[in-house]
Design an enzyme around this catalytic site. Structure first.
Site: not given
Ligand code: NAD
Length: 478
Positions: A171, A224, A227-229, A246, A280, A381
Site C-alpha cells: 500500500k 508512518g 497516530e496511524t501506528g 516503524e 524519521c 515531530e
Molecule cells: P502516515 O501515518 O500518515 O501514513 C503512512 C502510511 O499509512 C500511508 O501509506 C497512509 O496512506 C497509511 N495510512 C494512513 N492512515 C491509515 C490507517 N488509519 N490505517 C492504515 N494505514 C493508514 O505517515 P506519513 O505522513 O506518510 O509519514 C511520515 C511519518 O512516518 C513520520 O511520523 C515519520 O517519522 C514516520 N517514518 C518513520 C520511519 C521509521 O523508520 N521509524 C521511517 C520513515 C517515516
C-alpha cells in the site's frame, strides 16, 4: 497520465471507477490520476496474495532469492525513470532521488542474499529426543509505506517479506504513489508468480484501514506516524496480527564540549535538511554544550544559508519543496508556534517569494535558538526543514533532557572521549545511538525505535526474521 493498480498480476481500476489527482509539489500542477482503491479492492488483493502463498512459500530459497534479485536488477535498469517520478511526485531533488532508487535496489539485494543463510537450531534436551526449531514464512504480509522515502521502504519491506516466502500487498502512500506504480510496471514485465505481489492505491483512511482489519492479513509492516501506528494496532487486534511498526521520532543530537565542532556542524546541517527534513531520523532537537553553543549556531547558520533550494529537476538543487500544501501548512504551523512560544527565529521560517518557487510547497531552511524543552517545536515531530537548537550545561542534565520524550527512535552524541560516548550510548533510551555521526542507515543495521517510536526491527538479519515465525519440532526417539 492515468495509472492502474496491480492485483493478481493484472492492471486494475478501482472497483468504484474513481481516481484522484497527483500534484507536483514543486509547482502545484496535476501530473497524473491514480485509482482511488477501497475495501473491495483490498479484498481482491488479499485473496490473490492468499492464493499465491502455497506455491510461493514452497519454492526453494535459492529460487525465491533469485527472483528478488531479478527485481533489484530490473529497478537498477530503470533508475532514471523511477527517480524522475519521485522527483515529480514528491519533490525529491533528482540527485537525491537517484540515490533513493539505489537504496531500494540495495535493500532488495541484501534481503534476497541474506535469506539464503537464515537458520534454525537444535536444542539438546535429552539423548532420547530431537528438539529443533525452524523458521517458516508468516503468510500474507501487508506493507504500508510512508511518503517520505517510498521506494527505499518498498525495497526493505518487500525484499524481506518475499525472500523468506511470504506473499504481499503493498500500500503506497496516497500522496506519493507514482514510483510504486512504475515499480508495478517493472514487475509486470518480469516473471513474478501472479498474486505474490499486489500493489493497491488509495487513502489510508479506507484502503489502509481495510488492510489493517482484514482477517486474512497475517502480518503488517508499517512505517508512518505514531497516530496511524496506534490505529493499526487497534484495528488489527481482532485477528492478532503480527506487527512491525516503524514510527516517528524527535531525535536528540547532542554536542559535548570536546566535540569536533566542524564535523558536528557538517553532519547536523546535512541531517536537518536532507529530504527537506522529512526523515524519521532527522535531528528534532539539538542540545549544544553552553560553552560552544554560540559558535555552533554561527557555523550552522552560515552553512545552512548556502543550501541551494530550487526546482527538484535541476541537478544543482540540494533541497526541494515539502511534499504537499497540507504538509507545508503543518510545518508553518510549527514555525508559528515556535515564534509564539518565544523561540528566536534566526534563519528562514518563510516561503521563497521568487518565481517559480512561489508556486510550490517550499519552506526555506529554518533555524530556531532559545528553544526550551516544553515548547511544541521541542516536543512534537515537525518533519520539515526546521532545526531547534537548545543549550545545556551538564552531561547528566542533557541525558535527562534527551530522554524526556515519548519517542525513542534514535539519537547522536558528538565527543572525542570514547568513555563518555559509551556512557551516553547506554543511557539514551532509543533504538539507535550514533557516535560522531547521524543519519547513517544501512541494510545491515537493525533499525527500529523504543517507546512510541515503534515495535520490532527492520533491516539486518533481525529485520528479516520479523517476517518469519519460529516452529518447534519435538521428536521422541525412545
Ligand atoms: P502516515 O501515518 O500518515 O501514513 C503512512 C502510511 O499509512 C500511508 O501509506 C497512509 O496512506 C497509511 N495510512 C494512513 N492512515 C491509515 C490507517 N488509519 N490505517 C492504515 N494505514 C493508514 O505517515 P506519513 O505522513 O506518510 O509519514 C511520515 C511519518 O512516518 C513520520 O511520523 C515519520 O517519522 C514516520 N517514518 C518513520 C520511519 C521509521 O523508520 N521509524 C521511517 C520513515 C517515516
Amino acid at each position: 497520465m492515468n495509472y492502474k493498480m496491480w492485483i493478481n498480476g493484472e492492471w486494475m481500476d478501482a472497483d468504484s471507477g474513481r481516481t484522484y489527482p497527483v500534484i507536483n509539489p514543486a509547482n502545484g500542477e496535476e501530473i497524473a490520476q491514480v485509482p482511488l482503491g477501497g475495501k473491495t479492492d483490498v479484498e481482491k488483493a488479499v485473496a490473490a496474495a492468499k492464493n499465491a502463498f502455497p506455491a510461493w512459500s514452497a519454492k526453494s530459497q535459492a529460487e525465491r532469492s533469485a527472483i528478488v534479485n531479478t527485481i533489484g536488477q530490473a529497478i537498477r535498469e530503470n533508475i532514471e525513470e523511477l527517480a524522475m517520478l519521485d522527483c515529480l511526485d514528491h519533490g525529491t531533488p533528482i540527485t537525491t532521488a537517484r540515490r533513493m532508487v539505489m537504496g531500494a535496489v540495495v535493500n532488495l539485494e541484501y534481503n534476497a542474499n541474506t535469506a539464503r543463510s537464515l537458520m534454525g537450531d537444535v536444542i539438546p534436551i535429552s539423548p532420547n529426543s530431537f528438539h529443533s526449531f525452524i523458521r517458516e514464512p508468516v503468510g500474507v504480509c501487508a506493507l504500508i509505506i510512508p511518503w517520505n522515502v517510498p521506494l527505499i521502504m518498498i525495497g526493505a519491506k518487500l525484499g524481506a517479506a518475499l525472500s523468506v516466502g511470504n506473499t504481499c500487498i503493498v500500500k503506497p502512500p496516497s500522496i506519493d504513489s507514482l514510483a510504486a506504480l512504475k515499480f508495478a510496471e517493472i514487475l509486470h514485465n518480469l516473471d513474478i508468480p501472479k498474486g505474490a505481489i499486489n500493489i493497491i492505491t488509495g487513502p489510508g483512511s479506507t484502503v489502509g484501514e481495510a488492510i489493517a482489519s482484514h482477517p486474512d492479513v497475517d502480518l503488517i509492516s508499517f512505517t508512518g506516524s505514531c497516530e496511524t501506528g496506534k490505529d493499526i494496532m487497534e484495528k488489527s487486534s481482532n485477528s492478532i496480527k503480527r506487527l512491525v511498526l516503524e514510527l516517528g521520532g524527535k531525535n536528540p543530537f547532542i554536542v559535548l564540549e570536546d566535540a569536533d565542532l566542524e564535523a558536528a556542524v557538517e553532519r547536523a546541517v546535512f541531517s536537518s535538511y536532507n529530504n527537506t527534513g522529512m526523515v524519521c531520523a532527522s535531528p528534532g532537537r539539538y542540545y549544544i554544550n553552553e560553552k560552544y553553543h554560540d559558535q555552533f549556531v554561527d557555523m550552522f547558520v552560515e552553512k545552512a544559508k548556502k543550501i541551494t533550494v530550487g526546482d527538484p529537476l535541476d541537478e544543482n538543487t540540494w533541497m526541494g519543496p515539502v511534499v504537499s500544501t497540507e504538509h507545508r501548512d503543518k510545518v508553518e504551523y510549527y514555525i508559528q508556534s515556535g515564534i509564539d512560544e518565544g523561540a528566536k527565529l534566526i534563519l528562514g521560517g518563510k516561503r521563497p517569494d521568487n518565481p517559480p518557487l512561489d508556486k510550490g510547497c517550499f519552506v526555506m531552511p529554518t533555524v530556531f535558538t532559545n528553544v526550551t524543552q516544553n515548547m511544541k517545536i521541542a516536543r512534537e515531530e515537525i518533519f520539515g526543514p526546521v532545526a531547534c537548537i537548545m543549550k545545556f550545561s551538564s552531561e547528566d542534565e542533557v541525558i535527562d533532557l534527551a530522554n524526556d520524550t515519548s519517542f525513542g527512535l534514535c539519537a547522536s552524541v558528538w565527543t572525542k572521549d570514547i568513555t563518555k560516548a559509551m556512557k551516553f550510548a547506554k543511557k539514551i533510551n532509543a533504538g539507535a545511538v550514533w557516535i560522531n555521526d547521524h543519519l547513517t542507515i544501512s541494510p545491515e543495521m537493525p533499525w527500529g525505535g523504543f517507546k512510541e517510536s515503534g515495535i520490532g526491527k527492520e533491516n539486518s538479519v533481525i529485520g528479516l526474521e520479523e517476517f518469519t515465525q519460529l516452529k518447534l519440532i519435538a521428536m521422541n526417539l525412545a
